[in-house]
Design an enzyme around this catalytic site. Sequence first.
Site, PDB file in Angstrom:
ATOM      1  N   HIS A 169       0.872  -1.193   0.000  1.00 20.05           N
ATOM      2  CA  HIS A 169       0.000   0.000   0.000  1.00 20.05           C
ATOM      3  C   HIS A 169       0.905   1.239   0.000  1.00 20.05           C
ATOM      4  CE1 HIS A 169      -3.554   2.295   0.389  1.00 20.05           C
ATOM      5  NE2 HIS A 169      -3.843   2.115   1.665  1.00 20.05           N
ATOM      6  N   HIS A 185      -1.174   0.399 -12.779  1.00 24.20           N
ATOM      7  CA  HIS A 185      -2.252   0.867 -11.884  1.00 24.20           C
ATOM      8  C   HIS A 185      -3.439  -0.069 -11.955  1.00 24.20           C
ATOM      9  CE1 HIS A 185      -5.045   3.605  -9.861  1.00 24.20           C
ATOM     10  NE2 HIS A 185      -3.941   4.137  -9.355  1.00 24.20           N
ATOM     11  N   ASP A 218       3.555   7.275  -7.900  1.00 21.43           N
ATOM     12  CA  ASP A 218       4.752   7.120  -7.080  1.00 21.43           C
ATOM     13  C   ASP A 218       6.054   7.311  -7.841  1.00 21.43           C
ATOM     14  OD1 ASP A 218       3.412   6.683  -4.695  1.00 21.43           O
ATOM     15  OD2 ASP A 218       3.092   4.576  -5.170  1.00 21.43           O
TER      16      ASP A 218
HETATM   17  N1  HAX Z   1       6.096  -4.290 -13.033  1.00 24.18           N
HETATM   18  C1  HAX Z   1       6.056  -5.636 -13.133  1.00 24.18           C
HETATM   19  N2  HAX Z   1       4.906  -6.339 -13.252  1.00 24.18           N
HETATM   20  C2  HAX Z   1       3.774  -5.637 -13.327  1.00 24.18           C
HETATM   21  C3  HAX Z   1       3.737  -4.241 -13.266  1.00 24.18           C
HETATM   22  C4  HAX Z   1       4.962  -3.556 -13.099  1.00 24.18           C
HETATM   23  N3  HAX Z   1       5.040  -2.235 -12.985  1.00 24.18           N
HETATM   24  N4  HAX Z   1       2.457  -3.819 -13.352  1.00 24.18           N
HETATM   25  C5  HAX Z   1       1.702  -4.931 -13.464  1.00 24.18           C
HETATM   26  N5  HAX Z   1       2.482  -6.026 -13.429  1.00 24.18           N
HETATM   27  C6  HAX Z   1       2.065  -7.427 -13.466  1.00 24.18           C
HETATM   28  C7  HAX Z   1       1.240  -7.725 -12.211  1.00 24.18           C
HETATM   29  O1  HAX Z   1       2.087  -8.065 -11.105  1.00 24.18           O
HETATM   30  C8  HAX Z   1       0.368  -8.874 -12.665  1.00 24.18           C
HETATM   31  O2  HAX Z   1       1.155 -10.045 -12.671  1.00 24.18           O
HETATM   32  P1  HAX Z   1       0.515 -11.463 -12.245  1.00 24.18           P
HETATM   33  O3  HAX Z   1      -0.611 -11.697 -13.218  1.00 24.18           O
HETATM   34  O4  HAX Z   1       1.666 -12.404 -12.386  1.00 24.18           O
HETATM   35  O5  HAX Z   1       0.046 -11.300 -10.829  1.00 24.18           O
HETATM   36  C9  HAX Z   1       0.098  -8.511 -14.128  1.00 24.18           C
HETATM   37  O6  HAX Z   1       1.150  -7.634 -14.525  1.00 24.18           O
HETATM   38  C10 HAX Z   1      -1.216  -7.827 -14.355  1.00 24.18           C
HETATM   39  O7  HAX Z   1      -1.303  -6.696 -13.510  1.00 24.18           O
HETATM   40  P2  HAX Z   1      -2.356  -5.547 -13.756  1.00 24.18           P
HETATM   41  O8  HAX Z   1      -3.698  -6.161 -13.836  1.00 24.18           O
HETATM   42  O9  HAX Z   1      -1.908  -4.716 -14.897  1.00 24.18           O
HETATM   43  O10 HAX Z   1      -2.191  -4.630 -12.449  1.00 24.18           O
HETATM   44  P3  HAX Z   1      -2.613  -4.965 -10.944  1.00 24.18           P
HETATM   45  O11 HAX Z   1      -3.903  -4.296 -10.663  1.00 24.18           O
HETATM   46  O12 HAX Z   1      -2.491  -6.431 -10.654  1.00 24.18           O
HETATM   47  O13 HAX Z   1      -1.424  -4.244 -10.145  1.00 24.18           O
HETATM   48  C11 HAX Z   1       0.038  -2.534  -9.406  1.00 24.18           C
HETATM   49  C12 HAX Z   1      -1.317  -2.849 -10.060  1.00 24.18           C
HETATM   50  C13 HAX Z   1       0.155  -1.029  -9.194  1.00 24.18           C
HETATM   51  C14 HAX Z   1       0.151  -3.250  -8.036  1.00 24.18           C
HETATM   52  C15 HAX Z   1       1.165  -3.050 -10.349  1.00 24.18           C
HETATM   53  O14 HAX Z   1       1.098  -2.345 -11.556  1.00 24.18           O
HETATM   54  C16 HAX Z   1       2.560  -2.948  -9.757  1.00 24.18           C
HETATM   55  O15 HAX Z   1       2.984  -3.845  -9.030  1.00 24.18           O
HETATM   56  N6  HAX Z   1       3.313  -1.846 -10.071  1.00 24.18           N
HETATM   57  C17 HAX Z   1       4.646  -1.688  -9.554  1.00 24.18           C
HETATM   58  C18 HAX Z   1       4.645  -1.264  -8.099  1.00 24.18           C
HETATM   59  C19 HAX Z   1       4.161   0.166  -7.941  1.00 24.18           C
HETATM   60  O16 HAX Z   1       4.552   1.077  -8.653  1.00 24.18           O
HETATM   61  N7  HAX Z   1       3.287   0.372  -6.970  1.00 24.18           N
HETATM   62  C20 HAX Z   1       2.727   1.697  -6.725  1.00 24.18           C
HETATM   63  C21 HAX Z   1       1.221   1.716  -7.012  1.00 24.18           C
HETATM   64  C22 HAX Z   1       0.712   3.111  -6.961  1.00 24.18           C
HETATM   65  C23 HAX Z   1      -0.713   3.185  -6.557  1.00 24.18           C
HETATM   66  O17 HAX Z   1      -1.573   2.455  -7.029  1.00 24.18           O
HETATM   67  N8  HAX Z   1      -1.012   4.055  -5.657  1.00 24.18           N
HETATM   68  O18 HAX Z   1      -2.292   4.225  -5.262  1.00 24.18           O
END
Ligand code: HAX
Length: 388
Positions: free
Chosen positions: A227, A268, A323
């Site tokens: 989070h 996202h 972020d």
């Molecule tokens: N890097 C690597 N893998 C990624 C990715 C990234 N930046 N974004 C998505 N993916 C992967 C996911 O882990 C998921 O893999 P699995 O199917 O193996 O679980 C797949 O791609 C599909 O994901 P999605 O449906 O596109 O996105 P989610 O809703 O599952 O996840 C996240 C959203 C933000 C958690 C994800 O994009 C991520 O982990 N980003 C990197 C970490 C990050 O920057 N976090 C800050 C989030 C900011 C925010 O939301 N603030 O509110």
Amino acid sequence: MTNEKVLCEVTENHLNTGLRGIPVGTCRTSFVTPSEGVHYCGYPIRELVDFSPEDIIYLLFNKELPNLEQSAQFKADLSSRATLPNGVEEVLKTLPKTGHPMDWLSIGIHALGMCDTTENWLDDALNLVARMPRLMGLIFRYREGRTSDIPVDDVSKSLVERFVETLDLANVDKAKMSKVVSTYLVLHMDHGGGNLSTFTGKSIASGKATVYSAIAGAMNALSGPLHGRANQSCLEFVLKVGSSDEAEVERFVRNELSEGRPVFGFGHAVLSVEDPRATAQFELGEKICPEDENFKIIKTLRKVAPRVLSENKKIRNPNANVDIASGALLHHVGLKDPTYYTTFFGWARVAGIGAQIVDERVNMRSGKGVPIYRPKYFPEGQQLRHIE
Ligand code: HAX
């Protein structure tokens, strides 16, 4: 039969998925759309970037932007609430300096509540908003052992100025720091009703614990790496990239992916475009620190990472999220230690979560408030029998 609209068919597959997508309630402060991101009280965030934090707090609590007179009155009201009650600094003096700043923040908010609670939802929420800048500055100072000559809290100043003055770092441009922190606060104040920290805070308040207990709990929820702590990880990630050369950055991104690590600052759960909060911070960076090495790295990442991430069709949104840029900007103005970054997120969210708690306690259901939260759980393995 009633004429009620069915919002969602809940099936067995929804169980144990963290309430994902299950309708729970309505939110009066904000909502998020895939194309424009977060809106506060109907305004897309890009229209609000240049307002003061005080005006946005007024918006979240009153559901309309203030006119000049209302804005001045609200600032005066916050000043009248700002002085910390006795006893809070005594608590901060006892905390272990090795503890994470988010734990300090949660304990600090609890201490504020233990020293002064009014039992009025709105007063407590606004008192906490008004006391956060001093608490934040003191957390840095006590945790870092800089306890002598702490400037007095000039409550006539803005929220952000009071933080910057309490922090009182040498060799920094305080005006620049104020601009970055103000923008950060405005962009992070609220994000719909169902994110983990907001939901946690509202759940705790539904049992009629105090605003302080509820928001301290919300901060504990925010502190997790999935989070709020992602913004700490993002700057740590940028520092690891170490070069703004396009080929180097691409090599780094590909290596992170092949090692199974996330590319921080991208992707996202709701948005399908670059988060407008990221766009706003890139625009601010171009004005205040175009030559900063970390800023150059995030600019290269912004170009390279979406292209590389797009190769994986599973990733729904390969673009920059909120972020990506905040850490580089905070670092540039002298806030160098990423372990503190989630406390800024928490400080900002106190306004949004506080306003949502007030709505749920005193405004929803014609003033009756939302009852104590009680979602349903089934005995493991017997779900179907109980549904039938
Ligand atoms: N890097 C690597 N893998 C990624 C990715 C990234 N930046 N974004 C998505 N993916 C992967 C996911 O882990 C998921 O893999 P699995 O199917 O193996 O679980 C797949 O791609 C599909 O994901 P999605 O449906 O596109 O996105 P989610 O809703 O599952 O996840 C996240 C959203 C933000 C958690 C994800 O994009 C991520 O982990 N980003 C990197 C970490 C990050 O920057 N976090 C800050 C989030 C900011 C925010 O939301 N603030 O509110």
